[in-house]
Scaffold this motif. Structure first.
Motif, mmCIF file in Angstrom:
data_model
loop_
_atom_site.group_PDB
_atom_site.id
_atom_site.type_symbol
_atom_site.label_atom_id
_atom_site.label_comp_id
_atom_site.label_asym_id
_atom_site.label_seq_id
_atom_site.Cartn_x
_atom_site.Cartn_y
_atom_site.Cartn_z
ATOM 1 N N ASP A 1 0.825 -1.209 0.000
ATOM 2 C CA ASP A 1 0.000 0.000 0.000
ATOM 3 C C ASP A 1 0.858 1.258 0.000
ATOM 4 O O ASP A 1 0.601 2.202 -0.760
ATOM 5 C CB ASP A 1 -0.943 -0.001 1.203
ATOM 6 N N ALA A 2 1.883 1.288 0.838
ATOM 7 C CA ALA A 2 2.745 2.473 0.912
ATOM 8 C C ALA A 2 3.470 2.699 -0.407
ATOM 9 O O ALA A 2 3.542 3.837 -0.899
ATOM 10 C CB ALA A 2 3.758 2.312 2.051
ATOM 11 N N LEU A 3 4.000 1.635 -0.995
ATOM 12 C CA LEU A 3 4.733 1.795 -2.251
ATOM 13 C C LEU A 3 3.825 2.263 -3.382
ATOM 14 O O LEU A 3 4.215 3.125 -4.168
ATOM 15 C CB LEU A 3 5.426 0.481 -2.626
ATOM 16 N N LEU A 4 2.634 1.713 -3.461
ATOM 17 C CA LEU A 4 1.737 2.119 -4.547
ATOM 18 C C LEU A 4 1.101 3.485 -4.289
ATOM 19 O O LEU A 4 0.883 4.249 -5.224
ATOM 20 C CB LEU A 4 0.674 1.054 -4.780
ATOM 21 N N ASP A 5 0.830 3.792 -3.033
ATOM 22 C CA ASP A 5 0.192 5.075 -2.722
ATOM 23 C C ASP A 5 1.172 6.240 -2.732
ATOM 24 O O ASP A 5 0.814 7.349 -3.124
ATOM 25 C CB ASP A 5 -0.494 5.018 -1.355
ATOM 26 N N HIS A 6 2.407 5.998 -2.270
ATOM 27 C CA HIS A 6 3.361 7.103 -2.088
ATOM 28 C C HIS A 6 4.655 6.939 -2.864
ATOM 29 O O HIS A 6 5.511 7.816 -2.828
ATOM 30 C CB HIS A 6 3.677 7.281 -0.595
ATOM 31 N N LYS A 7 4.833 5.779 -3.502
ATOM 32 C CA LYS A 7 6.029 5.484 -4.304
ATOM 33 C C LYS A 7 7.305 5.459 -3.484
ATOM 34 O O LYS A 7 8.396 5.619 -4.010
ATOM 35 C CB LYS A 7 6.189 6.459 -5.480
ATOM 36 N N LYS A 8 7.161 5.242 -2.175
ATOM 37 C CA LYS A 8 8.322 5.164 -1.294
ATOM 38 C C LYS A 8 7.900 4.579 0.044
ATOM 39 O O LYS A 8 6.712 4.447 0.321
ATOM 40 C CB LYS A 8 8.961 6.533 -1.095
#
Length: 162
Positions: free
Chosen positions: A103-110
C-alpha cells in the motif's frame, strides 16, 4: 519463462507478449517467479495479489488467485482482504506488513523510515528488496494488462464484491 500452466491453455498475456521476441524476453527476464526467491511462495503471492488488486488488475489478480491461492493456504477471507481490506485484516503481523508495504509503495512510491523498519522487523534485507521488486514488477504487469485491455481468463478468479 514458461508459457503454459499445468493443464491450461497459454495465458493471453503470455501469448500476446510472446509474439514479440524483445517484449517477451524483457518480460521473462524481469520475472521473480523462480525457486531462488528469498520469500516463501505464500509471502510472494500475498504481495502479488495485493499489488494487482490495488492496481485494479483483475486479469493478473484472478490468474494468481486461481493458480496459487489454494496451494499457499489463503483463506476466502484473506483472498477477499487482498482486494477489500487493509493490514488490519491479517492476523499474522508479518503478513500484515506485506499489505502495508504494498500500500505504501503504490500510494506514495516510497517507504518512510518507519515503514522500512516495520518491514525489516519481519524480513531480512534480501527479502525486503524482493518484496519491493515484486511490487514494481507487478505494477508494470498491471500497466501492460490495462493498456492491452486483456480479456479475463475463463478459469481465473474474479474480484469479490465489497
Amino acid at each position: 519463462m514458461k508459457v503454459l500452466m499445468r493443464g491450461a491453455e497459454p495465458l493471453v498475456l503470455f501469448t500476446t507478449l510472446a509474439k514479440h521476441e524483445r517484449a517477451w524476453g524483457k518480460f521473462g527476464g524481469g520475472s521473480l517467479l523462480d525457486k531462488a526467491s528469498p520469500l516463501s511462495m505464500r509471502q510472494r503471492e500475498i504481495v502479488i495479489d495485493r499489488t494487482t488488486a490495488k492496481c485494479g488488475n483483475e486479469y493478473e489478480w484472478g490468474v494468481h488467485i486461481a493458480g496459487f491461492a489454494p496451494h499457499v493456504g489463503l483463506s476466502e477471507a484473506q483472498v477477499h482482504a487482498t482486494v477489500h481490506g487493509g493490514p488490519e485484516a491479517w492476523d499474522d503481523p508479518a503478513e500484515a506488513v506485506l499489505i502495508a508495504t504494498v500500500d505504501a509503495l503504490l500510494d506514495h512510491k516510497k517507504l518512510t523510515s518507519a515503514e522500512w523498519e516495520a518491514l525489516r522487523a519481519h524480513y531480512d534485507e534480501a527479502q525486503a528488496l524482493e518484496i519491493i521488486q515484486l511490487v514494481g514488477f507487478y505494477h508494470g504487469v498491471s500497466l501492460i494488462c490495462g493498456a492491452l485491455d486483456l480479456p479475463l481468463e475463463p478459469n481465473a478468479a474474479r474480484f469479490p464484491d465489497a
